[in-house]
Design a protein around this motif. Structure first.
Motif, short mmCIF file in Angstrom:
data_model
loop_
_atom_site.label_atom_id
_atom_site.label_comp_id
_atom_site.label_asym_id
_atom_site.label_seq_id
_atom_site.Cartn_x
_atom_site.Cartn_y
_atom_site.Cartn_z
N PRO B 252 17.72 -1.46 -7.67
CA PRO B 252 17.66 -1.51 -6.37
C PRO B 252 16.95 -0.36 -5.65
O PRO B 252 16.17 -0.83 -4.68
CB PRO B 252 19.37 -1.00 -6.18
CG PRO B 252 19.70 -0.37 -7.23
CD PRO B 252 19.04 -0.85 -8.36
N LYS B 253 16.91 0.82 -6.04
CA LYS B 253 15.79 1.70 -5.72
C LYS B 253 14.41 1.23 -5.75
O LYS B 253 13.78 1.44 -4.76
CB LYS B 253 15.88 3.11 -6.55
CG LYS B 253 15.69 4.38 -5.65
CD LYS B 253 16.27 5.39 -6.34
CE LYS B 253 15.58 6.72 -5.71
NZ LYS B 253 15.32 7.81 -6.53
N LEU B 254 14.08 0.86 -6.92
CA LEU B 254 12.69 0.11 -7.30
C LEU B 254 12.22 -0.92 -6.03
O LEU B 254 11.33 -0.96 -5.30
CB LEU B 254 12.80 -0.36 -8.53
CG LEU B 254 10.96 -0.92 -9.02
CD1 LEU B 254 9.99 0.04 -8.67
CD2 LEU B 254 11.12 -1.19 -10.41
N ALA B 255 13.52 -1.84 -6.20
CA ALA B 255 13.39 -3.11 -5.17
C ALA B 255 13.22 -2.67 -3.85
O ALA B 255 12.26 -2.89 -2.90
CB ALA B 255 14.51 -3.90 -5.42
N ALA B 256 13.92 -1.63 -3.53
CA ALA B 256 13.77 -1.10 -2.01
C ALA B 256 12.40 -0.58 -1.56
O ALA B 256 11.81 -0.51 -0.54
CB ALA B 256 15.03 0.03 -1.84
N SER B 257 11.98 0.31 -2.80
CA SER B 257 10.51 0.87 -2.52
C SER B 257 9.34 -0.48 -2.33
O SER B 257 8.21 0.04 -1.91
CB SER B 257 10.14 2.04 -3.62
OG SER B 257 10.09 1.09 -4.77
N ALA B 258 9.57 -1.53 -3.06
CA ALA B 258 8.69 -2.36 -3.09
C ALA B 258 8.99 -3.49 -1.82
O ALA B 258 8.15 -4.26 -1.64
CB ALA B 258 8.92 -3.32 -4.32
N ALA B 259 10.15 -3.52 -1.08
CA ALA B 259 10.42 -4.49 0.01
C ALA B 259 9.36 -4.30 1.03
O ALA B 259 8.94 -3.16 1.39
CB ALA B 259 11.88 -4.05 0.30
N GLY B 260 8.92 -5.34 1.41
CA GLY B 260 7.96 -5.77 2.75
C GLY B 260 6.59 -5.28 2.23
O GLY B 260 5.75 -5.41 3.14
N ARG B 261 6.40 -4.92 1.02
CA ARG B 261 5.13 -4.51 0.84
C ARG B 261 4.06 -5.91 0.27
O ARG B 261 4.87 -6.33 -0.85
CB ARG B 261 4.73 -3.75 -0.37
CG ARG B 261 5.33 -2.08 0.01
CD ARG B 261 4.83 -0.99 -1.21
NE ARG B 261 3.86 -0.66 -1.21
CZ ARG B 261 3.23 0.22 -1.70
NH1 ARG B 261 3.98 1.25 -1.97
NH2 ARG B 261 1.74 0.69 -1.72
N THR B 262 2.95 -6.22 0.89
CA THR B 262 2.27 -7.32 0.32
C THR B 262 1.41 -6.91 -0.81
O THR B 262 0.46 -7.80 -1.26
CB THR B 262 1.24 -7.67 1.71
OG1 THR B 262 0.33 -6.34 1.96
CG2 THR B 262 2.22 -8.11 2.75
#
Lengths: 66, 794
Positions: B252-262
């Motif tokens: 979840p933490k990794l996913a959160a840091s990646a969220a919305g990044r193109t």
């Protein structure tokens, strides 16, 4: 464009011997100037069968396939 | 006009309702098509081209498309390239190709499941090509050699890859090889991911280590193990790939840091099911393009991987060859295995078309040449002219191409377009177009109807009577006695030469003339003897109710019992669109007591006899090739039903009776009747008109053209043969001499006493050398040329 045994040709209208003179030929929009036996008075031309089947035919094909 | 309930007068032929006034709309016409294939169409008027553009055709063409093996390969291996190198003995080059395409050649050549073998055509004549074994052999030869290093210009862009499974590693190595600074971060202490869980018997550890060695030595690649990427916020990159298996929800933490990044990419589904290391490598390679785009441009679109359209190879006619792969292969074994490969590529059009094969171009090149001819730039050649003018219009290509490319239409439409632009050499077609004018002119054209609204109109076509007027007289007589005593008849050309010469206007004029008479007769059923005429009418004059003559004659022919031997039916190419004609001829043959031995190219594969498309004037060599191919098709007599096919075969000494020879003259053997020469063909048509007119109206029909006074000409048989080959008629010679004598435009050779004269007729200049002996003109030489001489007063 020369023939091996040029016939002694005479124009029947003018009774003059043919002389090699500048002649314009055209095909498919291209013009060529060659020396052909012609009557010096009326311009009647002679094209030998060898010329027609040889060089002329070659050039015609070249132009058609262009 | 009262509506008559349609009743079919011809058994076996469906009734066609009489139509009320008005033509069908163009849409309706286009909808009602014969079974010619996807791209067949009505003659498009050059003003509104409706056929697919040449570039669409080029895109659809499968030549150059991958063979089934390459299409099935998860790595998209260039199989044809590798095989070609091996066949030439260049195995180091093949090994380099394999390394470049597989990234980890050792792993691939040990573990691949070989989907390529599933569709290998060689399996139908032996067993599938052992690509994996070839790859393994190549790997074994190259493994100890040092890889040459090349200078790689740095891209100054950073890529982050999380996870050092095969997907991540293949992606990393490839991108590093292109100059990107790649950082790989791996949670565990080893490289390879699930690869390491495989049975070491399947893949020895040293193989993996050797394949992975370049990873450690690479200038642009840095790998960090035993490090978990908890969040992306600590890393700098231009593009990143999360290349580990598992769902985003697990991190979840990794996913959160990646969220919305193109600039971060992640394959969302976990790889469930069987682990396929080759698929992983394939995916890694796919990702390199997306990451590269993103690093360079700031964003990338993820397109689903397009499955390349594979070639559909035709049935393998090759002899069976099985592989003979030893346990310890050598170079000779690899080469022998490569030799077994059929190098599948789409050759359907080439296989079906003599003309395309003759020119050796691949179909995409042909389309490019045509395009270049139609859109000529200044000072450049029209590269496709000869090809455009070499198509016979036989139509075999139309059913052959799996992509639906209609080459016939490409070439014939191109002629129309070039004609409109004045770029077709009209002089080449002079003879044929003059013949068309003659057939439709006062000396040969003829119309007759016994009553104002006959049920039928017989259209024999212009060549049948030219070959032998008896064919037309006899077949007409049969129709009158067997089908309808009030049968009308029209002698006219259908306009095929104009169609083939690209002269749209002339073709329409001829067709309009035919349609007008048909309308005047109140739209009878039209019985057509010539397959070409029938094909032309169905395509370009579809409102005409036309039927093939042959089913009608077949129906009315009594069954004959005596066994008259075997023959083969030679179907004319135009009969391809009229299977009813093909069937009827066979029925007739059987009824007449013959046994039919089918030729290899019969029925829908019917070939051109060399007469079509006016190629006699554009490519005599090709016409000769086609005639030659036909002659060797079979040993039996060829039963023909096109008079041009018949005459063409007779000219070459092949026995080829016309079906009307057998029907009308059963007691004579006319199979080798020599074809009439060109001037005789004209004379035959004049006689046909005159005989027909006399028979039907009791008087000779008036010919509108006054008979030109002809000097009596004497030709030797050699001169006649040569004139026939050069398409020069008696009347051309007559015209030259007549003008020369009347106006004195002639030259005298004082040595021989012969005269030489010339005359420009249409687009051609004719020359005659002749002498005067006993009141007759003896013709010594005849020739012609297309170039025009500028002469004053001519």
């Amino acid at each position: 464009m020369t023939e091996e045994r040029p016939p002694k040709l005479v124009c029947c209208q003018c009774w003059l011997e043919l002389q090699p003179l500048k002649t314009t030929l055209n095909y498919m929009g291209h013009n060529f100037t060659v020396e052909l036996p012609r009557c010096p008075q009326c311009g009647l031309t002679y094209v030998s069968p060898e010329l027609a089947a040889g060089r002329m035919a070659e050039v015609e094909i070249l132009l058609e396939d262009k | 006009m009262s509506r008559v309930e349609p009743v079919s007068p011809i058994p076996g032929v469906p009734a066609m309702a009489r139509r009320s006034a008005g033509f069908r709309s163009r849409k309706e016409v286009m909808k009602q098509r014969s079974s010619l294939g996807p791209a067949a169409s009505v003659t498009p008027d050059p003003r509104d081209l409706e056929w697919p553009s040449l570039s669409e055709y080029a895109r659809a063409c499968l030549s150059g498309a991958p063979p089934p093996c390459a299409a099935a390969c998860p790595l998209g291996l260039d199989v044809l390239g590798i095989i070609a190198k091996l066949k030439s003995g260049l195995w180091p080059a093949a090994a380099k190709m394999v390394r470049g395409l597989t990234v980890f050649p050792g792993i691939v050549s040990h573990l691949c499941a070989e989907p390529c073998g599933q569709d290998c055509l060689r399996a139908e004549a032996g067993d599938a090509i052992r690509l994996k074994d070839i790859e393994k052999w190549l790997w074994s030869r190259m493994r100890r050699k040092k890889n040459p290093t090349y200078f790689i210009p740095p891209q100054h862009k950073k890529i982050l890859i999380v996870g050092a499974g095969l997907r991540g590693l293949s992606c990393a190595l490839k991108l590093a090889g292109r100059g990107f600074a790649v950082q790989v971060v791996e949670k565990s202490g080893a490289l390879g991911g699930r690869l390491l869980e495989l049975d070491p018997d399947l893949i020895p550890v040293e193989v993996i280590e050797e394949d992975f060695a370049p990873l450690q030595q690479h200038k642009f690649l840095s790998i960090t193990i035993n490090t978990e990427v908890a969040s992306l916020s600590g890393y700098e990159f231009d593009a990143a790939l999360l290349a580990f298996d598992g769902a985003a929800a697990e991190y979840p933490k990794l996913a959160a840091s990646a969220a919305g990044r193109t600039d971060v990419f992640f394959q969302p589904e976990s790889i469930a099911g069987q682990y396929d290391p080759i698929q992983s490598i394939g995916q890694g390679l796919e990702w390199t393009y997306i990451l590269e785009d993103c690093a360079r441009l700031g964003r990338a679109d993820i397109r689903p991987k397009a499955t390349p359209a594979a070639v559909k190879p035709s049935t393998c006619g090759a002899a069976s060859v099985f592989s003979d792969w030893p346990a310890e292969p050598e170079e000779a074994d690899a080469r022998r295995e490569a030799e077994r490969c059929l190098e599948c590529s789409c050759r359907q059009c080439l296989d079906s078309c003599d003309m395309l094969r003759y020119f050796h171009f691949d179909p995409k090149q042909v389309l490019r040449n045509v395009s270049g001819s139609l859109n000529k730039l200044e000072f450049t050649k029209r590269p496709g002219m000869k090809q455009i003018r070499s198509c016979t219009g036989c139509g075999r290509c139309q059913t052959a191409c799996p992509a639906g490319i209609n080459f016939k239409e490409v070439f014939l439409s191109s002629r129309r377009i070039l004609h409109q632009g004045g770029h077709l050499p009209l002089a080449a077609y002079d003879y044929w177009l003059n013949d068309l004018e003659f057939a439709g002119g006062p000396e040969a054209a003829f119309k007759y109807t016994p009553q104002p609204k006959p049920n039928f109109l017989y259209f024999p076509g212009c060549q049948l009577g030219a070959s032998d007027p008896g064919y037309v007289l006899g077949s007409y007589g049969r129709l009158v006695s067997q089908v309808d005593p009030d049968m009308a008849i029209m002698l006219q050309c259908c306009g095929a030469p104009a169609y083939w010469a690209g002269d749209n206007k002339l073709q329409r004029r001829v067709l309009d003339d035919i349609r007008l008479y048909w309308q005047v007769l109140d739209r009878p059923e039209v019985l057509v003897a010539c397959s070409t005429c029938l094909d032309i009418f169905r395509q370009h004059l579809p409102e005409l109710n036309c039927h093939s003559l042959w089913p009608v004659l077949a129906e009315n022919e009594p069954d004959d019992t005596p066994d008259r031997g075997s023959l083969s039916v030679f179907d004319p190419c135009a009969s391809r669109s009229a299977p009813e004609s093909q069937a009827a001829i066979r029925k007739l043959a059987v009824k007449m007591g013959f046994k039919v031995n089918e030729l290899p190219d019969h029925g829908p594969r019917a070939r051109c006899c060399g007469y079509g498309g006016l190629i006699q004037s554009s490519n005599l060599e090709l016409a000769a090739v086609m005639v030659g191919s036909n002659l060797v098709q079979g040993d039996n007599d060829f039963l023909t039903y096109c008079s041009n096919c018949r005459d063409s075969f007779a000219l070459h000494g092949k026995r080829a009776p016309h079906v009307l020879d057998l029907l009308l003259f059963p007691d004579e053997d006319r199979s080798l009747r020599p074809p009439p020469d060109l001037s005789q063909r004209r004379e035959n048509r004049r006689r046909l008109k005159s005989d027909l007119g006399l028979r039907l109206t009791g008087r000779k029909p008036a010919s509108n053209a006054p008979a030109p006074p002809r000097p009596t000409l004497q030709f030797s048989p050699e001169i006649r043969r040569q004139m026939n080959a050069d398409l020069i008629l008696d009347e051309n010679v007559g015209a030259v001499i007549e003008r020369a004598e009347k106006e004195g435009y002639k030259l005298l050779d004082s040595a021989t006493g012969w005269f030489t004269a010339h005359l420009c007729i249409g687009n051609l200049t004719f020359w005659v050398q002749y002498g005067l002996e006993g009141g007759e003109y003896v013709v010594h030489k005849v020739y012609k040329h297309k170039m025009k001489i500028e002469e004053p007063g001519q």
